[in-house]
Design an enzyme around this catalytic site. Structure first.
Site, PDB file in Angstrom:
ATOM      1  N   ARG A  94       0.802  -1.212   0.000  1.00 42.24           N
ATOM      2  CA  ARG A  94       0.000   0.000   0.000  1.00 42.24           C
ATOM      3  C   ARG A  94       0.842   1.272   0.000  1.00 42.24           C
ATOM      4  O   ARG A  94       0.432   2.301  -0.533  1.00 42.24           O
ATOM      5  CB  ARG A  94      -0.922   0.011   1.208  1.00 42.24           C
ATOM      6  CG  ARG A  94      -1.914  -1.115   1.227  1.00 42.24           C
ATOM      7  CD  ARG A  94      -2.832  -0.929   2.390  1.00 42.24           C
ATOM      8  NE  ARG A  94      -3.300   0.441   2.431  1.00 42.24           N
ATOM      9  CZ  ARG A  94      -4.298   0.915   1.718  1.00 42.24           C
ATOM     10  NH1 ARG A  94      -4.967   0.134   0.923  1.00 42.24           N
ATOM     11  NH2 ARG A  94      -4.641   2.181   1.804  1.00 42.24           N
ATOM     12  N   CYS A 118      -6.889  -4.163   2.423  1.00 39.97           N
ATOM     13  CA  CYS A 118      -5.955  -5.177   2.906  1.00 39.97           C
ATOM     14  C   CYS A 118      -6.541  -5.814   4.143  1.00 39.97           C
ATOM     15  O   CYS A 118      -7.612  -5.432   4.601  1.00 39.97           O
ATOM     16  CB  CYS A 118      -4.575  -4.583   3.158  1.00 39.97           C
ATOM     17  SG  CYS A 118      -4.450  -3.698   4.690  1.00 39.97           S
ATOM     18  N   ARG A 123      -8.864   0.673   4.239  1.00 42.57           N
ATOM     19  CA  ARG A 123      -7.746   1.583   3.989  1.00 42.57           C
ATOM     20  C   ARG A 123      -7.851   2.353   2.665  1.00 42.57           C
ATOM     21  O   ARG A 123      -7.043   2.173   1.749  1.00 42.57           O
ATOM     22  CB  ARG A 123      -6.418   0.834   4.080  1.00 42.57           C
ATOM     23  CG  ARG A 123      -6.207   0.207   5.447  1.00 42.57           C
ATOM     24  CD  ARG A 123      -4.925  -0.537   5.553  1.00 42.57           C
ATOM     25  NE  ARG A 123      -3.783   0.319   5.769  1.00 42.57           N
ATOM     26  CZ  ARG A 123      -2.535  -0.120   5.868  1.00 42.57           C
ATOM     27  NH1 ARG A 123      -2.287  -1.403   5.766  1.00 42.57           N
ATOM     28  NH2 ARG A 123      -1.539   0.702   6.067  1.00 42.57           N
ATOM     29  N   PRO A 124      -8.853   3.236   2.571  1.00 42.47           N
ATOM     30  CA  PRO A 124      -8.959   4.055   1.357  1.00 42.47           C
ATOM     31  C   PRO A 124      -7.807   5.063   1.249  1.00 42.47           C
ATOM     32  O   PRO A 124      -7.043   5.234   2.209  1.00 42.47           O
ATOM     33  CB  PRO A 124     -10.291   4.797   1.554  1.00 42.47           C
ATOM     34  CG  PRO A 124     -10.551   4.782   3.016  1.00 42.47           C
ATOM     35  CD  PRO A 124      -9.865   3.565   3.584  1.00 42.47           C
ATOM     36  N   VAL A 125      -7.688   5.723   0.084  1.00 36.67           N
ATOM     37  CA  VAL A 125      -6.644   6.749  -0.077  1.00 36.67           C
ATOM     38  C   VAL A 125      -7.267   8.107  -0.387  1.00 36.67           C
ATOM     39  O   VAL A 125      -6.615   8.993  -0.927  1.00 36.67           O
ATOM     40  CB  VAL A 125      -5.608   6.368  -1.172  1.00 36.67           C
ATOM     41  CG1 VAL A 125      -4.762   5.186  -0.715  1.00 36.67           C
ATOM     42  CG2 VAL A 125      -6.273   6.073  -2.499  1.00 36.67           C
ATOM     43  N   ASP A 126      -8.542   8.260  -0.040  1.00 40.85           N
ATOM     44  CA  ASP A 126      -9.242   9.506  -0.358  1.00 40.85           C
ATOM     45  C   ASP A 126      -8.553  10.744   0.218  1.00 40.85           C
ATOM     46  O   ASP A 126      -8.524  11.800  -0.422  1.00 40.85           O
ATOM     47  CB  ASP A 126     -10.701   9.439   0.132  1.00 40.85           C
ATOM     48  CG  ASP A 126     -10.804   9.129   1.622  1.00 40.85           C
ATOM     49  OD1 ASP A 126     -10.059   8.256   2.101  1.00 40.85           O
ATOM     50  OD2 ASP A 126     -11.624   9.768   2.313  1.00 40.85           O
ATOM     51  N   LEU A 127      -7.954  10.619   1.398  1.00 40.08           N
ATOM     52  CA  LEU A 127      -7.334  11.803   2.018  1.00 40.08           C
ATOM     53  C   LEU A 127      -6.046  12.193   1.295  1.00 40.08           C
ATOM     54  O   LEU A 127      -5.716  13.378   1.202  1.00 40.08           O
ATOM     55  CB  LEU A 127      -7.060  11.544   3.503  1.00 40.08           C
ATOM     56  CG  LEU A 127      -8.305  11.195   4.320  1.00 40.08           C
ATOM     57  CD1 LEU A 127      -7.948  10.924   5.767  1.00 40.08           C
ATOM     58  CD2 LEU A 127      -9.329  12.337   4.241  1.00 40.08           C
ATOM     59  N   ASP A 308       0.157  -0.316  15.764  1.00 40.98           N
ATOM     60  CA  ASP A 308       1.119  -1.336  15.336  1.00 40.98           C
ATOM     61  C   ASP A 308       1.714  -2.116  16.508  1.00 40.98           C
ATOM     62  O   ASP A 308       2.490  -3.054  16.289  1.00 40.98           O
ATOM     63  CB  ASP A 308       2.248  -0.698  14.505  1.00 40.98           C
ATOM     64  CG  ASP A 308       1.755  -0.205  13.158  1.00 40.98           C
ATOM     65  OD1 ASP A 308       0.664  -0.617  12.740  1.00 40.98           O
ATOM     66  OD2 ASP A 308       2.462   0.603  12.528  1.00 40.98           O
ATOM     67  N   ILE A 330      -7.895   2.659  15.152  1.00 39.85           N
ATOM     68  CA  ILE A 330      -7.324   3.127  13.876  1.00 39.85           C
ATOM     69  C   ILE A 330      -7.817   2.277  12.703  1.00 39.85           C
ATOM     70  O   ILE A 330      -8.231   2.794  11.677  1.00 39.85           O
ATOM     71  CB  ILE A 330      -5.770   3.102  13.901  1.00 39.85           C
ATOM     72  CG1 ILE A 330      -5.242   3.875  15.123  1.00 39.85           C
ATOM     73  CG2 ILE A 330      -5.196   3.654  12.607  1.00 39.85           C
ATOM     74  CD1 ILE A 330      -5.460   5.365  15.112  1.00 39.85           C
TER      75      ILE A 330
HETATM   76  N1  EPU Z   1      -7.617   6.530   6.014  1.00 37.05           N
HETATM   77  C1  EPU Z   1      -8.652   6.983   5.259  1.00 37.05           C
HETATM   78  N2  EPU Z   1      -8.366   7.627   4.083  1.00 37.05           N
HETATM   79  C2  EPU Z   1      -7.085   7.832   3.671  1.00 37.05           C
HETATM   80  C3  EPU Z   1      -6.033   7.364   4.459  1.00 37.05           C
HETATM   81  C4  EPU Z   1      -6.321   6.722   5.636  1.00 37.05           C
HETATM   82  O1  EPU Z   1      -9.823   6.814   5.611  1.00 37.05           O
HETATM   83  O2  EPU Z   1      -6.907   8.416   2.593  1.00 37.05           O
HETATM   84  C5  EPU Z   1      -7.882   5.833   7.287  1.00 37.05           C
HETATM   85  C6  EPU Z   1      -7.342   4.406   7.308  1.00 37.05           C
HETATM   86  O3  EPU Z   1      -8.229   3.490   6.692  1.00 37.05           O
HETATM   87  C7  EPU Z   1      -7.160   4.169   8.783  1.00 37.05           C
HETATM   88  C8  EPU Z   1      -6.763   5.557   9.301  1.00 37.05           C
HETATM   89  O4  EPU Z   1      -7.170   6.487   8.307  1.00 37.05           O
HETATM   90  O5  EPU Z   1      -8.379   3.789   9.346  1.00 37.05           O
HETATM   91  C9  EPU Z   1      -5.292   5.756   9.564  1.00 37.05           C
HETATM   92  O6  EPU Z   1      -4.561   5.298   8.441  1.00 37.05           O
HETATM   93  P1  EPU Z   1      -3.149   5.931   8.013  1.00 37.05           P
HETATM   94  O7  EPU Z   1      -3.306   6.611   6.711  1.00 37.05           O
HETATM   95  O8  EPU Z   1      -2.605   6.713   9.163  1.00 37.05           O
HETATM   96  O9  EPU Z   1      -2.298   4.625   7.820  1.00 37.05           O
HETATM   97  P2  EPU Z   1      -1.240   4.328   6.666  1.00 37.05           P
HETATM   98  O10 EPU Z   1      -0.479   5.549   6.338  1.00 37.05           O
HETATM   99  O11 EPU Z   1      -1.894   3.578   5.562  1.00 37.05           O
HETATM  100  C10 EPU Z   1       0.732   3.787   8.290  1.00 37.05           C
HETATM  101  C11 EPU Z   1       1.626   2.615   8.531  1.00 37.05           C
HETATM  102  C12 EPU Z   1       0.845   1.493   9.187  1.00 37.05           C
HETATM  103  C13 EPU Z   1       0.279   2.028  10.505  1.00 37.05           C
HETATM  104  C14 EPU Z   1      -0.588   3.260  10.236  1.00 37.05           C
HETATM  105  C15 EPU Z   1      -1.115   3.913  11.497  1.00 37.05           C
HETATM  106  C16 EPU Z   1       3.182   2.807   6.695  1.00 37.05           C
HETATM  107  C17 EPU Z   1       3.727   2.247   5.445  1.00 37.05           C
HETATM  108  N3  EPU Z   1       2.171   2.158   7.246  1.00 37.05           N
HETATM  109  O12 EPU Z   1      -0.291   3.315   7.418  1.00 37.05           O
HETATM  110  O13 EPU Z   1       1.780   0.464   9.465  1.00 37.05           O
HETATM  111  O14 EPU Z   1      -0.512   1.035  11.116  1.00 37.05           O
HETATM  112  O15 EPU Z   1       0.200   4.255   9.529  1.00 37.05           O
HETATM  113  O16 EPU Z   1      -0.089   4.276  12.335  1.00 37.05           O
HETATM  114  O17 EPU Z   1       3.679   3.809   7.195  1.00 37.05           O
HETATM  115  C18 EPU Z   1       2.512  -1.730   9.811  1.00 37.05           C
HETATM  116  O18 EPU Z   1       3.674  -1.299   9.765  1.00 37.05           O
HETATM  117  O19 EPU Z   1       2.237  -2.887  10.214  1.00 37.05           O
HETATM  118  C19 EPU Z   1       1.414  -0.853   9.400  1.00 37.05           C
HETATM  119  C20 EPU Z   1       0.214  -1.310   9.048  1.00 37.05           C
END
Ligand code: EPU
Length: 422
Positions: A94, A118, A123-127, A308, A330
């Site tokens: 991702r 996943c 885990r959308p990417v809208d933000l 995590d 989260i």
């Molecule tokens: N979210 C949205 N829209 C978005 C982005 C996120 O709704 O555009 C939601 C996610 O679905 C989730 C929340 O916001 O419910 C937080 O997600 P975040 O974007 O912070 O997570 P991430 O950037 O995808 C990173 C780490 C994860 C860790 C999370 C939270 C990386 C590569 N991954 O993921 O690490 O759990 O931050 O701290 O940096 C891991 O290492 O095992 C792992 C999953």
């Protein structure tokens, strides 16, 4: 597929070196796309996710060289061959979405596959996309890809994240460094990986302030240069190995560990009766003869208790005295380790985002299935404290995020071995 066999073997004692942070390295690597000068990352962890990001960057035309056995990554991207990040790579990891902001900021266009859901949640990417739109990006979602354009370049804007997102903050921060004018990112993530990215981007010439405050202000510059940067220690690997003596007894010094990376986690350990001490080389965790006390934990963005480390904490709570309540705030589906821990005799009741764990005297070894990275390691920790043998299947998840896990644990007295191809 490999599996790992762990046999409960009593207290653990010794030292474990902590590697550079996977999640910091995964955002530092795409930062190379912002500049035509070399970016050198030292203290890189040797993990399959890092290799995967290398493959993605190479597929775009960047040069990625590994030195010192992979501990140093020499990256450079003078000119890209393509601005298309293909589904075949993105679907496997991702964090691939992190190439979007840099490519768009530097060259005004990028096409990146949508990563899809996943195991731990949708885990959308809208933000990520909305933050880039606030900087003038024109986005079109077609055929499973984000087609992004910024004719004339990105321009500074203000974006307030409705919820804290680590990845979206990273994408927006990288993009903002080359946008014209000032960008303000509000309710931004404050994880140490963000601060590390900001430090590296500043070395490359970016003008960034406030990365540890939740409001990041970026003055865009025309171009960024090269830099050499040491990846921050991995706070999740650190917390994981801090649980090992807590669950098995003994004293383990985690070399390179820093308290400010894991303060909320240390507070929880303290409430559980586990001593954490700062040493010259890192952090030492000691479990005396007293039983571990059950503690409640709620996951939250940094500086809160990290999601995590929730699975590892649950493993510890399985044999604690009393009942603990773990709330996962989260990700919506991050308790898949619970049924596997129950196969080992744990008493866990999961209701939505809340798991109630009633400590038992002893876990018993069993064959279990790893479902994601942190779930895998929680099963290994539980196995270290269990009676008899635990076989953790599908350990490829583990190799995404833990460097030399068997060796590191064996060095402190654990009985652990990998069996190939099962
Ligand atoms: N979210 C949205 N829209 C978005 C982005 C996120 O709704 O555009 C939601 C996610 O679905 C989730 C929340 O916001 O419910 C937080 O997600 P975040 O974007 O912070 O997570 P991430 O950037 O995808 C990173 C780490 C994860 C860790 C999370 C939270 C990386 C590569 N991954 O993921 O690490 O759990 O931050 O701290 O940096 C891991 O290492 O095992 C792992 C999953």
């Amino acid at each position: 597929m490999d599996s790992i066999v762990v046999t409960g073997n009593g207290p653990l004692n010794g030292q474990i070196p902590i590697a550079g942070a996977k999640n910091a390295c995964l955002t530092l690597m795409p930062a190379t796309l912002l500049s035509d000068e070399p970016l050198t990352l030292t203290n890189a962890p040797r993990l399959s996710d890092i290799a995967m990001m290398g493959t993605l960057l190479q597929s775009l035309g960047a040069e990625v060289a590994q030195m010192q056995g992979g501990k140093v990554l020499a990256l450079s991207s003078h000119a890209l061959d393509t601005h298309v990040a293909e589904y075949d790579i993105v679907r496997k990891m991702r964090a691939s979405i992190l190439v979007l902001g840099p490519m768009l900021a530097r060259d005004g266009h990028a096409i990146v596959s949508l990563p899809g859901g996943c195991a731990i949640g949708a885990r959308p990417v809208d933000l990520h996309l909305r933050a880039l739109e606030a900087m003038g990006a024109e986005l079109d979602l077609r055929d499973g890809y984000v087609h992004a354009k910024a004719s004339g370049g990105l321009r500074g804007g203000t974006f307030e994240f409705p919820i804290v997102s680590v990845g979206a903050t990273e994408n927006a921060l990288m993009a903002a460094t080359l946008a014209k004018g000032t960008t303000v990112l509000k309710n931004a993530a404050r994880e140490p990986e963000i601060a590390d990215l900001a430090r590296c981007l500043r070395k490359m010439g970016a003008q960034i302030e406030g990365e540890e405050t939740g409001t990041i202000t970026v003055q865009g510059v025309d171009r960024l240069g090269g830099a050499t940067h040491a990846v921050v220690p991995d706070r999740i690997e650190l917390g994981t190995y801090m649980i090992a003596p807590a669950i098995c007894g003994g004293a383990v010094e985690c070399l390179g560990g820093r308290i400010e990376l894991v303060q909320a986690f240390c507070d929880a350990l303290d409430r559980a009766g586990i001593a954490v001490e700062e040493t010259e080389g890192g952090l030492t965790v000691t479990r005396g003869d007293t039983p571990v006390r059950a503690v409640d934990v709620v996951t939250a963005p940094f500086p809160g208790f990290p999601t995590d480390l929730q699975a590892q904490m649950m493993a510890l709570m399985c044999t604690a005295e009393g009942t603990s309540v773990l709330e996962e705030r989260i990700f919506e589906n991050r308790f898949m380790h619970a049924p596997e821990l129950m196969r080992m005799g744990a008493q866990i009741d999961v209701q939505g985002g809340t798991a109630t764990v009633t400590g038992v005297d002893r876990l018993r070894g069993a064959p279990v299935m790893a479902t994601d990275l942190r779930a895998s390691v929680s099963l290994i920790l539980a196995g270290l404290a269990a009676e008899g043998e635990t076989t953790v299947h599908r350990v490829y998840h583990l190799d995404r995020g833990y460097e030399s896990v068997e060796q590191k644990l064996r060095n402190v007295g654990a009985k652990i071995e990998r069996i190939s191809g099962q």
